[in-house]
Design an enzyme around this catalytic site. Structure first.
Site, PDB file in Angstrom:
ATOM      1  N   LYS A 216       0.860  -1.201   0.016  1.00  0.00           N
ATOM      2  CA  LYS A 216       0.106  -0.043   0.168  1.00  0.00           C
ATOM      3  C   LYS A 216       0.911   1.459  -0.085  1.00  0.00           C
ATOM      4  O   LYS A 216       1.790   1.486   0.777  1.00  0.00           O
ATOM      5  CB  LYS A 216      -0.971   0.039   1.249  1.00  0.00           C
TER       6      LYS A 216
ATOM      7  N   ARG B 278      -9.529 -12.328   1.359  1.00  0.00           N
ATOM      8  CA  ARG B 278     -10.176 -13.604   0.974  1.00  0.00           C
ATOM      9  C   ARG B 278      -9.701 -14.541   0.696  1.00  0.00           C
ATOM     10  O   ARG B 278     -10.362 -15.779   0.959  1.00  0.00           O
ATOM     11  CB  ARG B 278     -10.777 -12.740  -0.554  1.00  0.00           C
TER      12      ARG B 278
END
Length: 576
Positions: free
Chosen positions: A355, A432
Site C-alpha cells: 500500500k 479473501r
C-alpha cells in the site's frame, strides 16, 4: 483489505419507595455495570499481561490499566419536576416544541416542567433557536426543579427506530461528559403514546447509546480524563422484570461492542495474531460453562491443507493462529447450528503489492481485523446472555500480511483446503484468501448458516460510503433475518447483488481462479470469490464492513457488527 476487553459488571436490585417529597411513587429496576475498558477484572488484567509481553521488543508499548466508575441504570416512575440529580435530559421532537398563543409549550411534559421554571425553557429554546432537529441540544443551569440542569435534546421530526434513540443516548452521554455530571435522568416528551414493546426497545437503544457514548478508549494515552457519570434513570418508560431484562441485554451487547472496539483500536505491535488468539481463549475461559476454544498452529493448519491462508501468513515473523470458539447452550439441546467467520488480519501491509501513496491508509491497517473483532465481541456478549437452542462456531484465521523473502509473491498459485487453486494476481487482496480456508473449515463443522464479516474492499466503501455495510447472499431468507436483526441493532446494511456474469473477470489461465478481478464491481467479485468456498447446502452471507468499521471523525473503532450478530443469533435461538 484490497485497494484501498473489557467486562461489564452486572448486578440487579429492585427498590420500592412510598410517596415522599422526592418521589410520588418509585419502583426501581437497577442495572449496574462498569463503563468498560479492557484492563478491568481478572480477564482484562490478563489482557494487560499478554499485551505487555507482546510488545517487549517493539515500542515498549502496553495499555494502561484504567478502572472506570460503575454506571447504574434504573427505570423509575417519578415526577420529572421532583427528580434530584445533575441533568434532566428531555428528548423532544420538532412537534413537541409547538407553542400555544401565549408562547408556552403545548406538550404536557414540557409545559409541566416550564411551569416550575417560569417560562424560562420556552424562552431559552426560542433564543437558542432550538427547534428539536436531530443533533441539536441545549443544556441550561436552573433553579426551580429537583435537577441542577435541564437539557433539551432533539430527536428530529420523529424518533421511531433504534438508531435515532441510540443517537439520543450518545447525546445524553456527551452532555454528561461536558458537565461532569454524575447523575442523569432521561425522559421523552412524548412517551405516553408508545406501546409497551416500543418502550422496551427505546430503553434498550438509549441505554446502549449512553454506554457506548460515555466510553473512551484511553489505554494508550499518558493522561486521560475519567467519566464522572455514575447513574442514569429512565422516567416514563415503565418498570418491572421485562425492563430489567432489556437493560441487562443492553449491557451485555454494549460490553461486546466495546470489547470489539478495543481490539480494533489496539495497534499491530500490541495485538498480534497470537494475542488475538489469547483474547479469544480468555472468552472461553471466562464463560467455560458454554464455550470451548481450539487454537490451531501453523503445523495443524498445514495438516488441514490451508494453503490459501498460510500463503498470506508466510512473510510475517508473527506466526498465524487459527481461532475456533464453540458456544453450546446450557441446556444441551440444539435446534440450529450457526457459524460466524471474521477476517483476522491484525496488520495488512499489502504484501509485495504494498500500500503506497495518498489515501492508501496503511497506517490504519490495524483495523483490517474488524471482522474478527465483531465475531469475538459477539462471542463475549453471548457468553453473558447464554441463549438456548443454538450452537455457534466463531472462526478467525488470524495472521499478518507482510513482506519478506519467504512471503507470497504476485503470480504465485496457492491451494485452498477444498482443493481449489488460486493464482495470486494481487497480494493486497489477501483477506479473501484467509477467509477461503476459514469458510471451508466452517462448513466442515456441520453448520446450517454462515455469516462472514470482513473489511474486504475499498470498492464497497466507494459504493456505500463510511456508514453502511454491504451484504451479499444468494439466500433471501438469510437476508431477511440479518436485515431484521440490523433494524433492531441500529446498524445500517444494504443488500448488494451477486452478479454471476462478473465471475468472468476472476478466471485464470493457469489455475481455477485469480484472487482479484477488474476494478469495476470489486466488492461483488470479492463476494463471488468467497462463494467458491461455501458448501451449496449451507446458507451463507458475506458482510463487507470496510466503511463502518472505523469512525474517521473520532479516529477510533466503532465496534460495528457486534450488535447485529448477537441479535441474529438470538433470532435463531429458541428463546431470547
Amino acid at each position: 483489505m484490497a485497494a484501498i476487553a473489557s467486562t461489564l459488571l452486572l448486578s440487579f436490585s429492585t427498590v420500592s419507595s412510598s410517596s415522599s417529597s422526592l418521589f410520588l411513587t418509585t419502583i426501581t429496576s437497577r442495572l449496574s455495570f462498569a463503563a468498560p475498558l479492557p484492563l478491568r477484572s481478572n480477564h482484562t488484567r490478563l489482557m494487560a499481561h499478554t499485551l505487555a509481553r507482546a510488545t517487549a521488543t517493539l515500542g515498549l508499548t502496553h495499555p494502561s490499566n484504567i478502572v472506570s466508575p460503575k454506571i447504574s441504570f434504573a427505570a423509575k416512575e417519578v415526577d420529572v419536576t421532583e427528580w434530584k440529580g445533575d441533568i434532566l435530559a428531555v428528548g423532544v421532537t420538532e412537534k413537541d416544541l409547538a407553542k400555544d398563543g401565549k408562547s408556552g409549550f403545548e406538550n404536557p411534559i414540557l409545559k409541566k416542567i416550564d411551569s416550575k421554571l417560569g417560562g424560562l425553557l420556552a424562552e431559552a429554546s426560542s433564543e437558542e433557536d432550538f427547534s428539536g432537529k436531530a443533533g441539536q441540544s441545549t443544556v441550561l443551569r436552573i433553579t426551580g426543579l429537583g435537577s441542577k440542569r435541564i437539557g433539551l435534546i432533539g430527536l428530529g421530526q420523529s424518533a421511531s427506530n433504534t438508531a435515532a434513540f441510540k443517537t439520543f443516548g450518545e447525546a445524553v452521554a456527551a452532555a454528561a461528559k461536558s458537565a461532569q455530571a454524575s447523575n442523569v435522568a432521561v425522559v421523552l416528551a412524548s412517551a405516553e403514546g408508545l406501546s409497551k414493546e416500543t418502550k422496551l426497545s427505546t430503553a434498550y437503544a438509549i441505554a446502549t447509546g449512553t454506554a457506548l457514548g460515555i466510553f473512551e478508549d484511553n489505554r494508550y494515552k499518558s493522561e486521560s480524563k475519567k467519566s464522572a457519570l455514575s447513574s442514569v434513570d429512565f422516567i416514563g418508560l415503565g418498570t418491572g422484570p421485562e425492563l430489567e431484562k432489556k437493560l441487562k441485554y443492553a449491557g451485555d451487547v454494549s460490553s461486546g461492542v466495546i470489547f470489539g472496539r478495543e481490539l480494533v483500536n489496539s495497534p499491530a505491535n500490541v495485538l498480534t495474531p497470537g494475542v488475538l488468539a489469547e483474547e479469544a481463549s480468555k472468552i472461553a475461559s471466562e464463560y467455560s460453562d458454554v464455550f470451548t476454544a481450539k487454537i490451531l498452529d501453523e503445523k495443524q493448519c498445514k495438516e488441514l491443507k490451508m494453503g490459501s491462508y498460510l500463503g498470506v501468513a508466510a512473510a510475517s515473523e508473527n506466526p498465524p493462529h487459527f481461532i475456533h470458539l464453540c458456544y453450546k447452550p446450557p441446556s444441551g439441546t440444539v435446534n440450529v447450528k450457526l457459524a460466524l467467520v471474521g477476517k483476522g488480519l491484525t496488520f495488512d501491509s499489502g504484501g509485495y503489492n504494498i500500500k503506497t501513496g495518498p489515501g492508501c491508509s496503511i497506517e490504519l491497517m490495524k483495523f483490517d481485523m474488524g471482522g474478527s473483532a465483531a465475531v469475538l465481541g459477539a462471542a463475549k456478549a453471548l457468553g453473558q446472555i447464554k441463549p438456548l437452542g443454538v450452537e455457534v462456531h466463531f472462526i478467525v484465521a488470524a495472521c499478518e500480511n507482510m513482506i519478506s523473502g519467504k512471503g507470497m509473491r504476485p503470480g504465485d498459485i496457492v491451494t485452498a483446503s477444498n482443493g481449489k487453486t488460486i493464482e495470486v494476481n494481487n497480494t493486497d487482496a489477501e483477506g479473501r484468501l484467509t477467509l477461503a480456508d476459514a469458510l471451508v473449515y466452517a462448513c466442515n463443522q456441520g453448520v446450517e448458516k454462515i455469516v462472514d464479516l470482513a473489511t474486504l474492499t475499498g470498492a464497497c466503501v466507494v459504493a456505500l460510503g463510511p456508514s453502511i455495510a454491504g451484504i451479499f447472499t444468494p439466500s433471501d431468507e438469510l437476508a431477511k433475518e440479518v436485515v431484521e436483526a440490523s433494524e433492531v441493532s441500529g446498524e445500517k446494511l444494504w443488500r448488494m447483488p451477486l452478479e454471476d456474469s462478473y465471475w468472468e473477470s476472476m478466471k485464470s489461465g493457469v489455475a481455477d481462479m485469480v484472487n482479484t478481478g477488474s476494478r469495476q464491481g470489486g466488492a461483488i467479485t470479492a463476494a463471488l470469490f468467497l462463494r467458491q468456498f461455501v458448501d451449496e447446502k449451507v446458507q451463507w452471507m458475506h458482510i463487507d464492513l470496510a466503511g463502518p468499521v472505523w469512525n474517521e471523525k473520532k479516529r477510533a473503532a466503532t465496534g460495528f457488527g457486534v450488535a447485529t450478530l448477537v441479535e441474529w443469533v438470538l433470532k435463531n435461538a429458541s428463546q431470547k
